[in-house]
Design an enzyme around this catalytic site. Structure first.
Site, mmCIF file in Angstrom:
data_model
loop_
_atom_site.group_PDB
_atom_site.id
_atom_site.type_symbol
_atom_site.label_atom_id
_atom_site.label_comp_id
_atom_site.label_asym_id
_atom_site.label_seq_id
_atom_site.Cartn_x
_atom_site.Cartn_y
_atom_site.Cartn_z
ATOM 1 N N ARG A 1 2.134 6.111 8.603
ATOM 2 C CA ARG A 1 1.232 5.549 7.578
ATOM 3 C C ARG A 1 0.010 6.456 7.372
ATOM 4 O O ARG A 1 -0.571 6.490 6.292
ATOM 5 C CB ARG A 1 0.812 4.140 7.995
ATOM 6 N N ILE B 1 -3.731 0.668 -0.227
ATOM 7 C CA ILE B 1 -2.427 0.763 0.427
ATOM 8 C C ILE B 1 -2.236 -0.595 1.092
ATOM 9 O O ILE B 1 -3.137 -1.112 1.751
ATOM 10 C CB ILE B 1 -2.360 1.931 1.436
ATOM 11 N N SER B 2 -1.048 -1.195 0.904
ATOM 12 C CA SER B 2 -0.834 -2.560 1.377
ATOM 13 C C SER B 2 -0.842 -2.657 2.903
ATOM 14 O O SER B 2 -0.549 -1.690 3.605
ATOM 15 C CB SER B 2 0.499 -3.080 0.856
ATOM 16 N N GLN B 3 -1.146 -3.862 3.373
ATOM 17 C CA GLN B 3 -1.062 -4.193 4.804
ATOM 18 C C GLN B 3 0.388 -3.960 5.277
ATOM 19 O O GLN B 3 1.333 -4.310 4.559
ATOM 20 C CB GLN B 3 -1.430 -5.664 4.937
#
Ligand code: SAH
Length: 213
Positions: free
Chosen positions: A35, A61-63
């Site tokens: 990530r 940026i998504s969880q």
């Protein structure tokens, strides 16, 4: 602080497995994608935080859990062609690239698409195609898709996207409610019927454009 590989493994166990993600292919993909390659340099030490993080163009940026929940709901087995709306950093596209045969991802911000392309090629990902534009109406010329993932909140399930689902195809999209939270929703097409199921409450940036806000 533990190294990033250790933090990634811990993220998979604590944030995903313990919170209901059980598709082993999804867990393996989340364990494989760094990530940190998709977050801005100043956020890198927070790459495995249990939250969304800011990226350029005032987006996020998504969880990790949300990315995993979307991928799990899509029930990918490896041979699918997937449409993604909202490339953002490219992180979710990278996870999808390990779960399906081909990913076409649409992002309205060119600057984000360019950065995502760089991150994906630095990881030698070759089965993701990035397109700059309004993805809210999908890609009619490329339909049907066995799976469609939308990473921005729509006012209602975009009819154009539902129409681009293959028979038995799955669409995951956050839907706005009258309250503050959105609802991550799974739609499955059977002939002219569309079955709908709520996955979890969530919070996303708005889907802009034709079939968005
Ligand atoms: N999945 C991404 C997170 C994306 S955030 C990741 O893992 O990083 C949502 C993204 O959707 C934003 O980048 C936003 O610009 C984009 N977006 C919003 N409306 C859109 C539209 N109509 N078409 C394409 N992208 C859109």
């Amino acid at each position: 602080m533990a190294d990033l590989a250790t933090l990634r493994a811990r993220m998979v166990e604590r944030q995903l497995r313990r919170r209901g993600i059980e598709d082993e292919r999804v867990l393996a993909a989340m364990a494989a994608v760094p990530r940190e390659a998709f977050v801005p340099a100043r956020q890198r030490h927070r790459a495995y935080a249990d939250s969304a993080l800011p990226i350029d163009a005032a987006q996020t940026i998504s969880q990790p859990w949300i990315v995993a929940a979307i991928c799990q709901a899509l029930e990918l087995r490896g041979g699918e062609r997937v449409l993604e709306v909202g490339t953002g950093s490219g992180y979710s596209a990278c996870v999808l690239s390990l779960l399906a045969a081909e990913v076409v991802s649409v992002e309205r911000h060119q600057s984000l698409a360019l950065q995502a392309r760089e991150a994906l090629s630095s990881l030698a990902v070759t089965n993701v195609e990035l397109i700059v534009g309004d993805g809210s109406h999908g890609l009619p010329g490329r339909a049907p898709f066995e799976a469609i993932a939308v990473h921005a909140t729509a006012p209602a399930p975009p009819p154009a996207l539902v129409a681009q689902l293959d028979e038995g195809g799955r669409l995951v999209v956050p839907i706005a409610t009258a309250e503050d939270t959105d609802l991550l929703t799974l739609l499955r097409r059977h002939g002219t019927d569309v079955e709908s199921e709520t996955i979890a409450p969530c919070r996303f940036v708005p889907l802009l454009g034709d079939q968005g806000f």
